[in-house]
Design a protein around this motif. Sequence first.
Motif, mmCIF file in Angstrom:
data_model
loop_
_atom_site.group_PDB
_atom_site.id
_atom_site.type_symbol
_atom_site.label_atom_id
_atom_site.label_comp_id
_atom_site.label_asym_id
_atom_site.label_seq_id
_atom_site.Cartn_x
_atom_site.Cartn_y
_atom_site.Cartn_z
ATOM 1 N N THR A 143 30.384 42.693 43.039
ATOM 2 C CA THR A 143 31.506 41.988 42.973
ATOM 3 C C THR A 143 30.731 40.481 42.763
ATOM 4 O O THR A 143 29.732 39.898 43.090
ATOM 5 N N PRO A 144 31.482 39.741 41.967
ATOM 6 C CA PRO A 144 31.389 38.038 41.776
ATOM 7 C C PRO A 144 31.940 37.286 42.951
ATOM 8 O O PRO A 144 31.888 36.089 42.715
ATOM 9 N N ALA A 145 32.588 37.765 43.708
ATOM 10 C CA ALA A 145 33.472 36.972 45.102
ATOM 11 C C ALA A 145 32.335 36.008 45.585
ATOM 12 O O ALA A 145 31.385 36.395 45.847
ATOM 13 N N ALA A 164 18.116 36.794 42.978
ATOM 14 C CA ALA A 164 18.025 37.091 44.497
ATOM 15 C C ALA A 164 18.213 38.589 44.581
ATOM 16 O O ALA A 164 18.994 39.106 44.431
ATOM 17 N N LYS A 165 17.194 39.235 45.428
ATOM 18 C CA LYS A 165 17.074 40.592 45.599
ATOM 19 C C LYS A 165 17.828 41.170 46.889
ATOM 20 O O LYS A 165 16.959 41.192 47.979
ATOM 21 N N GLU A 166 19.227 40.700 47.206
ATOM 22 C CA GLU A 166 19.755 40.767 48.406
ATOM 23 C C GLU A 166 20.901 41.533 48.395
ATOM 24 O O GLU A 166 21.454 41.820 47.347
ATOM 25 N N ALA A 261 30.676 51.225 52.104
ATOM 26 C CA ALA A 261 30.292 50.527 50.596
ATOM 27 C C ALA A 261 29.098 49.742 51.109
ATOM 28 O O ALA A 261 28.756 48.973 52.139
ATOM 29 N N ILE A 262 28.121 49.296 49.987
ATOM 30 C CA ILE A 262 27.271 48.284 50.082
ATOM 31 C C ILE A 262 27.566 47.271 48.909
ATOM 32 O O ILE A 262 28.269 47.789 47.733
ATOM 33 N N TYR A 263 27.283 45.859 48.787
ATOM 34 C CA TYR A 263 27.735 44.883 47.905
ATOM 35 C C TYR A 263 26.389 44.051 47.146
ATOM 36 O O TYR A 263 25.736 43.803 47.915
ATOM 37 N N VAL A 264 26.620 44.040 46.101
ATOM 38 C CA VAL A 264 25.490 43.374 45.198
ATOM 39 C C VAL A 264 26.188 42.288 44.135
ATOM 40 O O VAL A 264 27.417 42.707 43.870
#
Length: 970
Positions: A143-145, A164-166, A261-264
């Motif tokens: 997501t670019p949000a 960033a690896k988050e 879900a997980i978000y990157v």
Amino acid sequence: MNSLRFLIPFVGAQMRLNPGRACITTLGIIASTCAVVWVVSGYDALVSQFDENSEKYLGRYDLLIIPKPGPPGSEPPPIQSSLVDDLKRDAGVLEVNPIGQSRVTVVPIESQEEDEKSSLDFVVGARPPVNGAPPLDPTLVSTPAIEPPYELLQGRWLSEDIEAKEIVVGELVAKDKKLSIGDGLKLISLANEVELTVVGIVEQAPQAPSLSSRGRGGPPSGKRLSKPRRPKPESSESKNETNQTVLGMPKNFSEGIAANAIYVRPDLAEWINGYVSKPQVLQVAIRDTVTIPQFREAWGERLAGGRPAMQLIDFDTVREGMEETRTVSGQQAQSWAATGMATLAAIFIIFSTLSMGVSERTREFAMLRAVALTRGQVATIVAIESVLLAVVGWLGGLAAGYLMLVFGSHYVPGWFGTDAVLGWGCIVLSGVTVLVGALGAAIVPAWRATRIEPLEAMTSKVSTPGMQSWVVFGVIGASLSALTPLLVFAIPMSDEWRTWAYGFLTYPTLLVGMICLAPAIVVFCESAIGPWVTRALGLDTRMMKTQLSTNLWRTVGATLALSIGLGLYASTQSWGYSMLKPFTPGNWLPDALVAFHPVGLDEDGIDDVRKVAGVRSDRVMPLAIEQARFDWGDAEQPSRVQRDNAVLFGIDPEMAFAGEDPFLTFEFVEGDRTSAIEALQGGESCLISEDFQMSSGLGVGDELSFTPPTAEDERVTYRIAGVVSLPGWHWVTKFSGVRRHFVRTATVVFANREQVQRDFHLHQTEFVWMDIDDDADLQAMEAELQSIAERKSGETFVASGLGSVKAYRPFARMTASENVRKAIQLRADDMIWGMSYLPLITLAIMSLAIANTVIASVRSRTWEFGIMRSIGVTRGQLVRLVIAETILIAVGACVLSLIFGLIAGWCGVGMAQYVGWFAGPPNFIIPWAHLSIGFAMTIGLCLLAGLWPVVRIGRAEPLGLLQAGRGGQG
């Protein structure tokens, strides 16, 4: 009203006279009501939270835009960037957030080691997801949000730094994986393995709505139109081919946004997946000046007519979808099942109480009839007693159920859930259950009470059913019970009619048959097993010779009450473990199947595999595996073939079947090893599985055609050279990665390896079968195989619907056959015992009916016991006599339940060939060890239920027994 005021004192007097019986009956109703509350509370919690969960699902957006679903099994089309740009330019749109979703395996880096492995740990573990297995891990959402789409519970949202690896996780993921801010996560895809740090936790709905009826791929496609086909190329190469692997990516199965879900950020998702994440869902926020109907009017027609066609998902659609999820339907089905079981429990418990009361009060009712009461008034007394017991038990059950939910959700949330509530659904269903049970239970006792004539007050005869009655009922019951398997196995009819008959005739017929058979079972146990029980207890066999048959209908009622739960338990166990047999991998399988995904191996790599420590170098077989759709030409696909594709295994026929120790120890149903080697080496021949032969009707000599996934204008045809038995191929293919394009498949087919490579344009070896040493270290082997796979790092493959994908870290997935067997056994045990809890709870509730029966038996024989004590029978002998009667009732219930369970389980296994659970010829297994648990529980509950009557009769003095018995006769 005056009549009721006149009759109610009779009911109250009877309850005061027999408070123990009334209390036991009330406890039974309380227990059955609690069972309903336990199951229905979960459904009530879901229903009460539909609105809240729908808002959570949409987050801070007003609606979603998603592609309309295509044919089952097809890839979801990506959303065109032009549509995203047009929406952003709309003055009424506040924000558009295009998101992409993909499947990954999520492993906490510092996860605590579990004491025992789960079933999924044996076959999944820290490996990339595959098509055959359902989504087991959270969905990766790119997501670019700029702002969090959902309420932020802890930490912060994703930064705009593309380096960033988050990662941000949903609250469901955080709870399941035991994650907190700062923890590390390892994400594994088909193309890479990446470690990220958790920086935030967001709120999410507990489940995603059902937004369409898209299947998981592979249902029958039916008749396919004929079309010109390109001739098969003579050489091994085709001019339009490349040397890249073509692979289907694991499906998400969700049309909207995943709840788990997980978000990157999109750039990070590209690195994880190996390809640019294309938007599959648009989250849209509109301005306050625009309503959703206005937006739908402006965009609806354009979205529906676009390519691909799109659909709008607003709050109402989400709310409706929440009601149609599998979780809701499953909870609803469990609620109805619990209601049905509780209704039967209430009927039998109240029925036994009222029947005993009518039998004991024959003189009382006769006197009332002689004085002034009409038949209707006598029936009203029985009905009032039934309803009064039911209402008191229901109110007590609601109070007990509420306390159960309060304490259970706090101390054992795994059983009740933290959101379980006592809603109107619980109250209404439990009330209807008890009311229907009370009225149904009162019918026969009320009818018996109205048949009592005034002159019966002058007599004290005991009605003993003659042999003719139970023999006639036994013959009727045996005939109806035999009709059940005839409907499933013998009587010719279409599959549709057989399925209808099984659903609407089989179980009602079997149930009526068991009811009719019960008197014969009771008499049989009394005559055949009674002498053994009495001798074991040190009694004279004549003391129990006719005790059960003298009070036959009372005993039958108690036996049937116990058989409700025990019979369902026996059928569940026998059906479950019989169905497990054909799904358990047989000895025909080699020790391990290794998949080198996603780019495969070259010949040097195969040689390196033979050198791995623990691998038997002479027992390594490279395979050519493809998953292709059937091509039935102008014919209709066979109705029993549930999926439209098969997995083809290309093998070396000589190595597979020749010699004294062949690599594949198939059992040939048709054909033999020698002819199979000759046919497969000659080319254009194949072997099929026995279950596929039964479902398709194909046999040796018939042809089977396929469409190559990479060349849909070609047709590959093989002639069937043999039929082999392949138990357990389903689970081996489910988790091993051989389902390369579709989630589900109809069968596996074996052909010559070189033929499969040429026909389906396979250029790399992706799969290897092997046998391993007995003392081999599987983890060390997999690590060494992984190092071989990583030599192909940086190469590309072609993913269906995505194009070229870069494999940063290829994987070696080893599926050991023994691990698959362990996983199936663990999973099956969990599922079968999960289905057995409610029957066992019902059995425990029904034991209260035994308490009433024993109390009634002791009361009716008080005078007899007094005489026996007066002539020298000891207290211990009387106690053992009552215990013997209790044991015989329990044994009768065990015999009746065993007959019901075996017939119902056998018929359930036989029906599998007409539905989607078909795995080969019916196998019937009787799990005696598990059934003995239910039988032992039955006998133990009966002994416990008869404890108080046993203590009372043991403490009573002869004179007191004679006086109580004379009073009872008066």
